[in-house]
Enzyme design. Structure first.
Site, PDB file in Angstrom:
ATOM      1  N   CYS A 112      44.448  28.891  64.923  1.00 13.32           N
ATOM      2  CA  CYS A 112      43.029  28.859  65.279  1.00 13.32           C
ATOM      3  C   CYS A 112      42.173  28.538  64.054  1.00 13.32           C
ATOM      4  O   CYS A 112      42.361  29.106  62.972  1.00 13.32           O
ATOM      5  CB  CYS A 112      42.616  30.205  65.866  1.00 13.32           C
ATOM      6  SG  CYS A 112      40.864  30.320  66.290  1.00 13.32           S
TER       7      CYS A 112
ATOM      8  N   CYS B  89      39.451  33.681  70.748  1.00 16.43           N
ATOM      9  CA  CYS B  89      38.172  33.349  70.105  1.00 16.43           C
ATOM     10  C   CYS B  89      37.209  32.720  71.112  1.00 16.43           C
ATOM     11  O   CYS B  89      35.991  32.900  71.013  1.00 16.43           O
ATOM     12  CB  CYS B  89      38.402  32.407  68.921  1.00 16.43           C
ATOM     13  SG  CYS B  89      38.882  33.266  67.397  1.00 16.43           S
TER      14      CYS B  89
ATOM     15  N   ASP C 148      39.574  76.198  24.464  1.00 17.11           N
ATOM     16  CA  ASP C 148      40.295  75.473  23.428  1.00 17.11           C
ATOM     17  C   ASP C 148      41.785  75.762  23.535  1.00 17.11           C
ATOM     18  O   ASP C 148      42.214  76.724  24.189  1.00 17.11           O
ATOM     19  CB  ASP C 148      39.787  75.878  22.042  1.00 17.11           C
ATOM     20  CG  ASP C 148      38.381  75.362  21.781  1.00 17.11           C
ATOM     21  OD1 ASP C 148      37.976  74.406  22.469  1.00 17.11           O
ATOM     22  OD2 ASP C 148      37.692  75.923  20.904  1.00 17.11           O
TER      23      ASP C 148
ATOM     24  N   CYS D 227      39.688  32.201  63.600  1.00 14.00           N
ATOM     25  CA  CYS D 227      40.285  33.480  63.197  1.00 14.00           C
ATOM     26  C   CYS D 227      41.495  33.306  62.298  1.00 14.00           C
ATOM     27  O   CYS D 227      42.058  34.292  61.802  1.00 14.00           O
ATOM     28  CB  CYS D 227      40.652  34.309  64.417  1.00 14.00           C
ATOM     29  SG  CYS D 227      42.072  33.678  65.363  1.00 14.00           S
TER      30      CYS D 227
ATOM     31  N   CYS E 278      41.392  29.371  69.320  1.00 14.73           N
ATOM     32  CA  CYS E 278      42.393  30.013  70.169  1.00 14.73           C
ATOM     33  C   CYS E 278      41.700  30.595  71.397  1.00 14.73           C
ATOM     34  O   CYS E 278      40.470  30.706  71.460  1.00 14.73           O
ATOM     35  CB  CYS E 278      43.136  31.097  69.401  1.00 14.73           C
ATOM     36  SG  CYS E 278      42.120  32.535  68.964  1.00 14.73           S
TER      37      CYS E 278
END
Length: 547
Positions: free
Chosen positions: A104, A24, A340, A107, A21
């Site tokens: 893409c 990128c 306790d 990515c 893309c």
């Protein structure tokens, strides 16, 4: 204009042909100008196409000045691309001229349709606003599929003879997907939240976006065969193919083996990643002190073999109103020691702290904390809380420090088998710093390791009640088993009160007194316990008696 250089052109052409893309492409060209990533992907793609053809167009413009007929535009484009790349790469760049709708290959759509205004609206509307959190700033965190680590280096290996994954550029110079995603989304999220800042460092509120892509999960599987040592099953991980394991394997695998097992460039995906958004507020810590006035109330829920033994507990009585007020998802309760189920906690009260997990409300004034304290105290007469306040994590951890060195005060109602007089117990008042050897009591042996522990009784004092009962007040080292000191636990605690008085003794009631002296009082409940205990012992001595 995009901040690109002439040397970037072959890289851009190779990336576009591989199916990357536009954003990128900017990453691989090491573009660190954030504004470049915030442009629409279609606009960026057009600028990239103009850029890679700009020089060639200038050449054709110069040739056209000496030619009578201008060259065909289509011919100019095809020739310019073919001059610098293969026919296949040229076809891909031409195809993307009208906009690229493909997912893409690197990515997996994260920097395409999954980081835009629509996604920012979803993040804000579905999680922050719906969750009704209180926050002034937020941190945006991103979790990426591990297969991105494989796809990124494979993008440059279309020419398999290149031989080196780092032959195009240094991976340390490439802008990471995570960083580019934040550059794009931070401003959009801030706008949707009306100006609340998205910070990059520390904030008590975090919005995490986790991306998954089942279609390409198998991308990493070849690494398990080549580097099995990197992929070991762990208890808390659903898959062995974690991002860290994949990165470690990629550092070990030879280039030739990588080329043999994985396609370069990667295969074209048919779908984008699936995002999952979660919001998380850091824990808030609340501390205070509690008194317990009931002898049938455990400190924490008492469950044995899946069956609940008591209807409530100190923890639940305190936690319920606090959890509701802070709108937290859960909590962790801790205290400085424990008593306790049949032991009262008097005096200033036992320190306790609660870690509230993912609280939606986190801002409380001192007055609001006082009101919350009052709500707890009005909800039950079995406990009482004081000094309720919001504290830091460090203050909570300090509560546990030095527990074994602390001194604790107790008051025990003791029964003796043989009749006693006041003078028979007076010597106990003079005993100081008595050292005990306490073997793990039988009653806690199922949850504590078998060991002999040395504990100290610093001082004792007595108050005579009748011929079989007296009050014993003790100041001891924290962790001393008081009940076992009184009845001896079948000789597992030495010395013990039975040995000191030369008669069997037992404990009827026990109070722990924290932080202040407690006035001895003989109330109606104590008289009832003494009378009942005396009746039972008389019955045991009569052989024909039936109860």
């Amino acid at each position: 204009m995009l901040p690109l250089k002439e040397k970037d052109k072959p890289i851009i052409q190779k990336l576009l042909s591989a199916g990357c893309c536009a954003r990128c492409v900017l990453r691989f060209c090491c573009v660190s100008v954030q504004a470049a990533y915030r442009k629409q992907p279609e606009e960026t793609l057009k600028e990239l196409q103009i850029f890679i053809n700009d020089t060639e167009n200038d050449k054709y413009a110069a040739e056209s000045e000496t030619s009578e007929d201008p060259p065909n535009k289509r011919a100019k484009l095809e020739t310019s691309i073919t001059d610098v790349q293969s026919e296949e790469e040229a076809a891909a760049v031409v195809k993307s001229k009208d906009g690229d709708s493909r997912v893409c290959v690197v990515c997996l759509g994260i920097l395409q349709g999954l980081c835009g205004t629509t996604q920012a609206i979803k993040v804000c509307a579905l999680d922050m606003k719906a969750g009704n959190y209180e926050f002034d700033t937020l941190v945006l965190s991103v979790s990426l599929p591990a297969q991105l680590c494989v796809r990124e280096p494979a993008t440059f290996l279309k020419d398999r003879s290149a031989g080196r994954r780092g032959s195009v550029l240094d991976k340390d110079d490439v802008i990471q997907v995570k960083e580019a995603f934040k550059w794009i989304m931070q401003g959009m999220v801030t706008k949707e939240l009306g100006g609340i800042a998205v910070v990059t460092k520390v904030s008590p509120f975090e919005v995490s976006v986790e991306f998954t892509h089942p279609e390409t999960d198998a991308d990493c599987h070849f690494l398990a065969a080549t580097c099995p040592d990197c992929f070991k099953p762990t208890k808390n991980k659903q898959s062995v193919f974690t991002r860290m394991a994949v990165v470690k394997a990629l550092e070990k695998i030879p280039d030739a083996k990588f080329l043999k097992h994985y396609p370069c460039p990667p295969t074209q995906p048919t779908s984008s990643c699936s995002p999952q958004v979660q919001c998380l507020h850091v824990s808030v810590f609340v501390a205070g002190r509690y008194n317990k006035f009931c002898r049938s109330l455990p400190q924490t829920p008492w469950v044995i073999d899946g069956e609940r033994r008591m209807e409530s507990s100190v923890e639940e009585l305190i936690a319920a109103p606090i959890l509701s007020a802070f709108r937290a998802d859960g909590f962790n309760f801790s205290s400085s020691g424990r008593e306790d189920v049949d032991v009262r906690t008097l005096g200033n009260g036992r320190p306790f702290a609660m870690e509230l997990l993912n609280p939606h409300k986190s801002r409380f004034s001192k007055e609001q904390m006082k009101q919350l304290q009052e709500t707890i105290n009005q909800s039950s007469d079995k406990i009482k809380v004081r000094d309720l306040q919001i504290v830091t994590r460090e203050a909570m951890s300090r509560m546990k420090e030095g527990e074994e060195e602390k001194t604790k005060s107790y008051t025990a109602l003791v029964w003796t088998q043989k009749p006693i007089q006041r003078e028979d117990i007076s010597f106990i008042d003079d005993i100081k710093d008595l050292t005990l050897d306490q073997k793990t009591p039988l009653r806690v042996l199922h949850r504590r390791a078998l060991a002999v522990r040395q504990r100290a009784i610093h001082s004792m004092s007595t108050r005579f009640l009748d011929s079989h009962h007296f009050y014993l007040r003790l100041k001891t080292q924290a962790g001393t088993y008081i009940k076992e000191f009184v009845h001896g636990d079948f000789g597992r605690t030495i010395p013990n009160l039975c040995q000191l008085l030369k008669t069997d003794t037992d404990i009827l009631e026990l109070d722990v007194e924290v932080g202040e002296s407690h006035i001895f009082r003989l109330d109606a409940d104590v008289m009832l316990v003494i009378s009942l205990h005396h009746f039972l012992n008389v019955a045991k001595t009569n052989k024909g008696s039936r109860i």
